[in-house]
Design a protein around this motif. Sequence first.
Motif, PDB file in Angstrom:
ATOM      1  N   THR A 139      27.242   6.675  22.065  1.00 41.19           N
ATOM      2  CA  THR A 139      26.110   5.997  21.452  1.00 41.19           C
ATOM      3  C   THR A 139      25.656   4.920  22.423  1.00 41.19           C
ATOM      4  O   THR A 139      26.477   4.141  22.923  1.00 41.19           O
ATOM      5  CB  THR A 139      26.507   5.386  20.102  1.00 41.19           C
ATOM      6  N   LYS A 169      22.941   1.729  23.539  1.00 43.87           N
ATOM      7  CA  LYS A 169      22.004   0.683  23.126  1.00 43.87           C
ATOM      8  C   LYS A 169      21.372   0.124  24.388  1.00 43.87           C
ATOM      9  O   LYS A 169      22.074  -0.380  25.267  1.00 43.87           O
ATOM     10  CB  LYS A 169      22.714  -0.427  22.354  1.00 43.87           C
ATOM     11  N   GLU A 180      26.457   2.257  16.005  1.00 43.84           N
ATOM     12  CA  GLU A 180      25.254   1.451  16.256  1.00 43.84           C
ATOM     13  C   GLU A 180      25.465   0.008  15.813  1.00 43.84           C
ATOM     14  O   GLU A 180      25.060  -0.928  16.509  1.00 43.84           O
ATOM     15  CB  GLU A 180      24.056   2.075  15.577  1.00 43.84           C
TER      16      GLU A 180
END
Length: 139
Positions: free
Chosen positions: A75, A77, A97
């Motif tokens: 994941t 960001k 997240e």
Amino acid sequence: MAIYGLWVINKAGGLVYQKNFPAASKPDGLAALTSNEYLVLAGTLHGIHAITARLSPTGSSSGAEVIEGETFKMTLKLTPTGTKFVLLTSLAETSAELMLGKVYEAYADSVMKNPFQAPEMPIRSDGFDTKINSLFGVA
């Protein structure tokens, strides 16, 4: 559900922070790699992220947010400054997240506010390490 590792990649694609976490299902956590292999992986992921941002059929995209494999997922960001935070987790992990948001907060508080930390350079901050260990429950 398990969290295996955290990477911080600068806007040029260099790995500035890397930490593995032992998982209950796999006591050793991620496979042991050399520091050079981690640098190559970070640079490759940076390139893949840039390509996915350009491939968007709708025109505007910030790039890949989740990349799934057979046994794990990554994941990502992306921050406004171009720094990427990458969390490697099990496929069942649902809080990646949220955790990346908390990692970004710790980064802003411990790294970006440190006058001795040069931007885009490897992160050598005991305060950041402590916050990351606390966040992921590492003793």
